[in-house]
Design an enzyme around this catalytic site. Structure first.
Site, PDB file in Angstrom:
ATOM      1  CB  CYS A 133      29.924  53.711  22.121  1.00 27.59           C
ATOM      2  SG  CYS A 133      30.896  52.775  23.299  1.00 27.59           S
ATOM      3  CB  CYS A 136      30.187  54.296  25.842  1.00 27.04           C
ATOM      4  SG  CYS A 136      31.487  53.871  24.706  1.00 27.04           S
ATOM      5  CG  ASP A 137      26.646  56.128  25.548  1.00 25.90           C
ATOM      6  OD1 ASP A 137      27.304  56.597  26.496  1.00 25.90           O
ATOM      7  OD2 ASP A 137      26.818  56.478  24.367  1.00 25.90           O
TER       8      ASP A 137
END
Ligand code: NAP
Length: 305
Positions: A133, A136-137
């Site tokens: 992701c 997300c990261d």
């Protein structure tokens, strides 16, 4: 209580079904696994093809969908479906905490999960430089060198997103053309800090504590190279979350539940909506459309049974 319809999943298909169910005054319940609505799109940086909301983030769009449901009074339950069975015409769902729900009809809208590359190092480095992701990261890789694996919409969108954060982005794709939509591909290729490694596959992910290098092989020339990266983002598609339903409804070779535009499966009263069903185009708009069609099919079933 026996509900008119239980909706499993709270991505665009499930949330759209929930809106239609409330408006049709069907007793209904949405079961969501994590307690966060939106499904896969919560990780999409930018959604530019859903009418009326150009450039909105996937998270913001799913928040809007959820707010719409809340305004109409939808009930959401958090839990994982661990058993799904039929008792005569009644569909019985058991969650991981042992609670049991019954319904006359069920809409399965539980989407999919990231496919893994299944190469050495993948499990070891998950969360240690390896992610599924980017939105997300990605922020952890500011001014670093990263690689994205895949050639679909998600991989290309992830690479564009990362090119704004990281110093250098490699895109590793197993063929010599992208599957992703042309406008996104052009946007990606216009970035100076992006290099595409065509016809290439990752053979192993290496490092001590965290990801440090990737072994890459060119599938046409057979040549192997070692690429220094701090992060790898794997975006090679999804696997439908259909395992628990396979003994009840028919699925295709890839595990997608066989259902057409009307979302009807081979079992009366069970419908499949969104990415989990067989279809040509898996997009937010087609998932939302499935949710609407599914409730129409539910009403038709209820009228005839
Ligand atoms: P996808 O379109 O299925 O693309 C998966 C990519 O990964 C393909 O390029 C595929 O290569 C590659 N791949 C698959 N298995 C691999 C393996 N084992 N090793 C290396 N590469 C592998 O999946 P997606 O990008 O996750 O997108 C999922 C769906 O969501 C798609 O229908 C997409 O259009 C949709 N989506 C839409 C939007 C939007 O509307 N804005 C945004 C995101 C996603 P090949 O090309 O060689 O098969």
């Amino acid at each position: 209580m026996i509900y008119d319809v239980i909706i499993i999943g709270s991505g665009p298909a499930g949330l759209s079904a929930a809106i239609y169910a409330q408006r049709a005054e069907l007793t209904n319940l949405v079961i969501e696994k994590t307690g966060i609505s939106g499904g896969q799109i919560i990780n999409t940086y930018e959604v530019d093809n859903y009418p009326g909301t150009p450039g909105i983030s996937g998270f913001d769009l799913s928040t809007k969908f959820r707010e719409h449901c809340d305004k109409l009074g939808t009930t959401f339950i958090t839990g994982e479906v661990v058993e799904f069975k039929l008792e005569n015409d009644i569909k019985v769902i058991t969650l991981d905490d042992g609670t049991r729900y019954e319904a006359r009809t069920v809409i399965i809208a539980s989407g999919g999960r990231p496919r893994h590359l299944e190469v050495p190092g993948e499990d070891k480095f998950s969360g240690l430089g390896l992610s599924y992701c980017a939105t997300c990261d990605g922020a952890f890789f500011k001014n670093k060198t990263v690689a994205v694996v895949g050639g679909g919409d998600v991989a290309v969108e992830d690479a564009i997103f990362l090119s704004r954060i990281s110093d250098k982005v490699y895109v590793i794709h197993r063929r010599d053309e992208f599957r992703a939509i042309k406008s996104s591909v052009n946007k990606l290729l216009a970035n100076d800090n992006v290099t595409v490694l065509w016809d290439s596959v990752v053979e192993s992910i290496n490092g001590r504590e965290t990801v440090e290098t990737l072994d890459i092989k060119n599938v046409k020339t057979g040549e192997s190279t070692n690429l220094e990266v701090s992060g790898i983002f794997i975006a090679v598609g999804y696997i439908p979350n259909s395992q628990i339903y396979k003994n009840i409804v028919a699925t295709d070779d890839h595990g997608y539940i066989i259902a057409g535009e009307n979302t009807e499966t081979n079992v009366p009263g069970i419908f499949a909506a969104g990415d989990i069903r067989t279809k040509d185009l898996r997009q937010i708009i087609t998932a939302a459309s499935d949710g609407a069609n599914a409730i129409t099919a539910v009403e038709r079933y209820m009228n005839n049974n």
